[in-house]
Design a protein around this motif. Structure first.
Motif, PDB file in Angstrom:
ATOM      1  N   VAL A  49      57.822 -79.911 -20.410  1.00  0.00           N
ATOM      2  CA  VAL A  49      59.133 -79.784 -21.065  1.00  0.00           C
ATOM      3  C   VAL A  49      58.961 -79.111 -22.434  1.00  0.00           C
ATOM      4  CG1 VAL A  49      61.089 -81.059 -22.032  1.00  0.00           C
ATOM      5  CG2 VAL A  49      60.119 -81.753 -19.832  1.00  0.00           C
ATOM      6  N   THR A  50      57.980 -79.604 -23.213  1.00  0.00           N
ATOM      7  CA  THR A  50      57.776 -79.043 -24.558  1.00  0.00           C
ATOM      8  C   THR A  50      57.430 -77.554 -24.468  1.00  0.00           C
ATOM      9  OG1 THR A  50      56.859 -81.184 -25.172  1.00  0.00           O
ATOM     10  CG2 THR A  50      56.539 -79.406 -26.747  1.00  0.00           C
ATOM     11  N   GLY A  51      56.506 -77.214 -23.572  1.00  0.00           N
ATOM     12  CA  GLY A  51      56.086 -75.816 -23.430  1.00  0.00           C
ATOM     13  C   GLY A  51      57.228 -74.912 -23.014  1.00  0.00           C
ATOM     14  N   THR A  52      58.062 -75.413 -22.086  1.00  0.00           N
ATOM     15  CA  THR A  52      59.186 -74.592 -21.599  1.00  0.00           C
ATOM     16  C   THR A  52      60.225 -74.390 -22.709  1.00  0.00           C
ATOM     17  OG1 THR A  52      58.824 -75.515 -19.401  1.00  0.00           O
ATOM     18  CG2 THR A  52      60.913 -74.402 -19.756  1.00  0.00           C
ATOM     19  N   VAL A  53      60.579 -75.503 -23.357  1.00  0.00           N
ATOM     20  CA  VAL A  53      61.592 -75.412 -24.421  1.00  0.00           C
ATOM     21  C   VAL A  53      61.085 -74.499 -25.547  1.00  0.00           C
ATOM     22  CG1 VAL A  53      62.822 -76.730 -26.211  1.00  0.00           C
ATOM     23  CG2 VAL A  53      62.650 -77.639 -23.895  1.00  0.00           C
ATOM     24  N   LEU A  54      59.822 -74.687 -25.907  1.00  0.00           N
ATOM     25  CA  LEU A  54      59.234 -73.868 -26.974  1.00  0.00           C
ATOM     26  C   LEU A  54      59.249 -72.386 -26.598  1.00  0.00           C
ATOM     27  CD1 LEU A  54      58.000 -74.474 -29.717  1.00  0.00           C
ATOM     28  CD2 LEU A  54      55.755 -74.567 -28.660  1.00  0.00           C
ATOM     29  N   CYS A 113      48.470 -79.041 -21.760  1.00  0.00           N
ATOM     30  CA  CYS A 113      49.539 -78.433 -20.941  1.00  0.00           C
ATOM     31  C   CYS A 113      50.494 -77.555 -21.751  1.00  0.00           C
ATOM     32  CB  CYS A 113      50.374 -79.527 -20.289  1.00  0.00           C
ATOM     33  SG  CYS A 113      49.589 -80.212 -18.878  1.00  0.00           S
ATOM     34  N   THR A 114      50.850 -78.033 -22.924  1.00  0.00           N
ATOM     35  CA  THR A 114      51.885 -77.344 -23.693  1.00  0.00           C
ATOM     36  C   THR A 114      51.590 -75.850 -23.893  1.00  0.00           C
ATOM     37  OG1 THR A 114      52.421 -79.404 -24.772  1.00  0.00           O
ATOM     38  CG2 THR A 114      53.244 -77.417 -25.842  1.00  0.00           C
ATOM     39  N   PRO A 115      50.410 -75.463 -24.397  1.00  0.00           N
ATOM     40  CA  PRO A 115      50.189 -74.030 -24.609  1.00  0.00           C
ATOM     41  C   PRO A 115      50.127 -73.220 -23.313  1.00  0.00           C
ATOM     42  CG  PRO A 115      48.183 -75.254 -25.090  1.00  0.00           C
ATOM     43  CD  PRO A 115      49.259 -76.260 -24.871  1.00  0.00           C
ATOM     44  N   ILE A 116      49.612 -73.839 -22.244  1.00  0.00           N
ATOM     45  CA  ILE A 116      49.537 -73.113 -20.961  1.00  0.00           C
ATOM     46  C   ILE A 116      50.941 -72.807 -20.454  1.00  0.00           C
ATOM     47  CG2 ILE A 116      48.880 -73.340 -18.519  1.00  0.00           C
ATOM     48  CD1 ILE A 116      46.550 -75.127 -19.543  1.00  0.00           C
ATOM     49  N   MET A 162      55.484 -69.229 -19.555  1.00  0.00           N
ATOM     50  CA  MET A 162      56.942 -69.096 -19.580  1.00  0.00           C
ATOM     51  C   MET A 162      57.381 -67.985 -20.535  1.00  0.00           C
ATOM     52  SD  MET A 162      58.051 -71.052 -17.330  1.00  0.00           S
ATOM     53  CE  MET A 162      59.808 -71.049 -17.584  1.00  0.00           C
ATOM     54  N   GLN A 163      56.629 -67.843 -21.606  1.00  0.00           N
ATOM     55  CA  GLN A 163      56.931 -66.770 -22.557  1.00  0.00           C
ATOM     56  C   GLN A 163      56.752 -65.410 -21.883  1.00  0.00           C
ATOM     57  OE1 GLN A 163      54.837 -67.633 -26.256  1.00  0.00           O
ATOM     58  NE2 GLN A 163      55.554 -65.657 -26.962  1.00  0.00           N
ATOM     59  N   ALA A 164      55.683 -65.283 -21.087  1.00  0.00           N
ATOM     60  CA  ALA A 164      55.460 -64.033 -20.350  1.00  0.00           C
ATOM     61  C   ALA A 164      56.627 -63.778 -19.399  1.00  0.00           C
ATOM     62  CB  ALA A 164      54.146 -64.114 -19.571  1.00  0.00           C
ATOM     63  N   GLY A 165      57.107 -64.855 -18.774  1.00  0.00           N
ATOM     64  CA  GLY A 165      58.251 -64.728 -17.867  1.00  0.00           C
ATOM     65  C   GLY A 165      59.508 -64.309 -18.612  1.00  0.00           C
ATOM     66  N   ILE A 166      59.742 -64.926 -19.749  1.00  0.00           N
ATOM     67  CA  ILE A 166      60.945 -64.613 -20.539  1.00  0.00           C
ATOM     68  C   ILE A 166      60.869 -63.161 -21.032  1.00  0.00           C
ATOM     69  CG2 ILE A 166      62.136 -65.140 -22.731  1.00  0.00           C
ATOM     70  CD1 ILE A 166      61.382 -68.132 -22.086  1.00  0.00           C
ATOM     71  N   PRO A 221      58.727 -67.927 -10.560  1.00  0.00           N
ATOM     72  CA  PRO A 221      57.310 -67.652 -10.242  1.00  0.00           C
ATOM     73  C   PRO A 221      56.384 -67.998 -11.408  1.00  0.00           C
ATOM     74  CG  PRO A 221      58.685 -65.824  -9.553  1.00  0.00           C
ATOM     75  CD  PRO A 221      59.568 -66.737 -10.350  1.00  0.00           C
ATOM     76  N   TYR A 222      56.842 -67.757 -12.624  1.00  0.00           N
ATOM     77  CA  TYR A 222      56.034 -68.077 -13.816  1.00  0.00           C
ATOM     78  C   TYR A 222      55.943 -69.596 -13.992  1.00  0.00           C
ATOM     79  CZ  TYR A 222      56.376 -63.164 -15.035  1.00  0.00           C
ATOM     80  OH  TYR A 222      56.280 -61.801 -15.011  1.00  0.00           O
ATOM     81  N   PHE A 223      57.078 -70.267 -13.758  1.00  0.00           N
ATOM     82  CA  PHE A 223      57.111 -71.727 -13.907  1.00  0.00           C
ATOM     83  C   PHE A 223      56.185 -72.387 -12.881  1.00  0.00           C
ATOM     84  CE2 PHE A 223      59.007 -75.922 -13.053  1.00  0.00           C
ATOM     85  CZ  PHE A 223      59.000 -76.441 -14.324  1.00  0.00           C
ATOM     86  N   ARG A 224      56.236 -71.884 -11.658  1.00  0.00           N
ATOM     87  CA  ARG A 224      55.404 -72.463 -10.594  1.00  0.00           C
ATOM     88  C   ARG A 224      53.925 -72.273 -10.886  1.00  0.00           C
ATOM     89  NH1 ARG A 224      58.295 -73.521  -5.784  1.00  0.00           N
ATOM     90  NH2 ARG A 224      56.391 -73.443  -4.577  1.00  0.00           N
ATOM     91  N   SER A 225      53.547 -71.056 -11.311  1.00  0.00           N
ATOM     92  CA  SER A 225      52.112 -70.829 -11.564  1.00  0.00           C
ATOM     93  C   SER A 225      51.667 -71.606 -12.799  1.00  0.00           C
ATOM     94  CB  SER A 225      51.793 -69.339 -11.681  1.00  0.00           C
ATOM     95  OG  SER A 225      52.273 -68.831 -12.878  1.00  0.00           O
ATOM     96  N   ALA A 226      52.554 -71.709 -13.804  1.00  0.00           N
ATOM     97  CA  ALA A 226      52.221 -72.498 -15.001  1.00  0.00           C
ATOM     98  C   ALA A 226      52.031 -73.964 -14.632  1.00  0.00           C
ATOM     99  CB  ALA A 226      53.328 -72.360 -16.054  1.00  0.00           C
TER     100      ALA A 226
END
Lengths: 192, 248
Positions: free
Chosen positions: B70-75, B126-129, B134-138, B170-175
């Protein structure tokens, strides 16, 4: 009647549109023709409200619009049906969507992800999506690009039946398309 | 079916290599055979203590994973939307990615009780991964699809699920898959250092102390199986949820 009045648009020093004025006939098909880089797609983007004109007025373009873009602009990870439902919502049943896709030769494709389709198939999916979307004005940017002669004939016929009563503005390089498809033709010239 | 057969063949090949190596070394302290490990795992599985340790570690490791997710995605969303947040958090994410698990763990032992160590360490791993993926996806979101959504006046919820979510999944799943695997690795490592009572890490530590190599391998096998199970289950749930959202 949708009207574009004195539309000007330039990018940096390059003037693309200079006082373009035209009354688009309601319920008719208008073809925009001209050489590459003469501003056809730019004009379409201005008319769709995607880029602002530097000056000029648009009247009657505030109605529901739909488009086939120069690129297909489909969501690659979604199926063909999901791409269509994305713009139509639940207005059409699964079988109705399948019937429309079948009409353009995409019988086996409704549940295929778009990324698995060929270029021509994606084009046809984009056309069906645009025609099923609720709209009064339809913008088509080289809609038949990448279709072979036989498929083009089928798709052209399909589009012709579907756009009846709608105001259609379409961009093409093909004069034959203009003759067979358009009610009027507007030629754009290259500006320096 | 063919793919499953090929994977099974690959696993079988390595099990045979392992068995041959164990027979050649012929020392149950240095290397136990896969058959001994399966036998020991079979013995452990029927004890309540085994399941208590599994529950203890799984809850904490997966809690850390979910908080990190959650933290990684929101960030990532905020870093994608606001340049200033990206400038502030980018160095922190880079540092978090490079810090060794052992350093995190030893430092964290000063701050929190050892039983919660795996939650914090897993979260920090987990957070940085998740954030980077997700940043790459965005960053790769197609602006032309945004224009398409504007032209067709696609309602907000449908736009979110169809246009954005479909590109980001796809980014969320691989992350997630990567983060779950690393969560188990780092969580177990943290428990071995912190040795909280009743954890898998404690069992691993004890098997090292008493030179119970079969136990060490059996607990390691349990961690691998749990990691795979969590990954498959999580991705299954995500897939079902995604389909439900897309149909909305």
């Amino acid at each position: 009647m949708p009207r574009a009045e004195n539309i000007c648009k330039s990018f940096s020093d390059k003037i693309v549109l200079n006082n373009f004025t035209h009354d688009f006939k309601e319920g008719k098909i208008t073809a925009l023709v001209g050489q590459s880089g003469c501003g056809k797609t730019t004009l379409l983007s201005v008319l769709m409200g995607l880029i602002p004109a530097d000056s000029g007025t648009l009247i009657g373009f505030d109605k529901p619009i739909s488009a086939v873009f120069q690129e297909d602009r489909l969501c690659e990870n979604l199926t063909v049906s999901a791409n269509i439902r994305l713009v139509t919502g639940k207005r059409f049943t699964k079988s109705e969507i399948e019937k429309e896709l079948c009409a353009v030769g995409l019988k086996d494709c409704p549940e295929k992800p778009v990324r698995e389709l060929s270029g021509g198939m994606k084009r046809r999916a984009a056309i069906v999506r645009a025609l099923l979307a609720e709209s009064e004005i339809l913008f088509l940017d080289e809609p038949f690009k990448g279709l072979d002669a036989d498929t083009k004939e089928t798709v052209l016929e399909y589009v012709r039946t579907k756009v009846k009563g709608k105001t259609v503005i379409f961009v093409t390089h093909d004069m034959e398309e203009c003759d067979t498809f358009a009610d009027e033709t507007v030629a754009l010239t290259q500006l320096s | 079916m063919k793919k499953a057969l090929l994977i099974s063949a690959g696993i079988l090949f390595w099990l045979i290599v392992w068995q041959v190596a164990a027979l050649a070394i012929d020392s149950s302290i240095l290397l136990v055979s896969p058959l001994d490990v399966i036998k020991r795992l079979g013995e452990l599985i029927i004890t309540a203590d085994f399941w208590q340790s599994i529950l203890f570690s799984s809850c904490r490791i997966m809690l850390g994973f979910f908080i990190g997710l959650v933290t990684g995605t929101v960030l990532a969303v905020f870093m994608g939307k606001f340049r200033v947040i990206r400038i502030i958090f980018s160095p922190l994410i880079s540092v978090m990615k490079s810090i060794p698990v052992a350093s995190f763990t030893i430092l964290a032992l000063f701050w929190i009780r050892s039983e919660n160590l795996s939650v914090l360490v897993t979260f920090l791993i987990c957070t940085p991964i998740v954030c980077s993926n997700m940043q790459a996806g965005i960053d790769s979101l197609d602006p032309k699809l945004k224009e398409m959504a504007k032209v067709f006046k696609i309602p907000a919820l449908r736009r979110f699920s169809g246009v954005y979510l479909s590109q980001l999944m796809p980014y969320f799943r691989s992350a997630s898959a990567l983060a779950i695997g690393l969560s188990w690795k780092s969580g177990a490592a943290a428990e071995v250092i912190g040795i909280p009572d009743g954890s898998i890490g404690e069992k691993l530590f004890m098997s090292k102390i008493y030179l119970e190599t079969a136990d060490l391998f059996a607990w390691t096998a349990a961690v691998i199986l749990l990691s795979l199970l969590c990954e498959k289950l999580f991705l299954l749930v995500v897939g079902i949820l995604q389909k439900k959202i897309e149909r909305m």
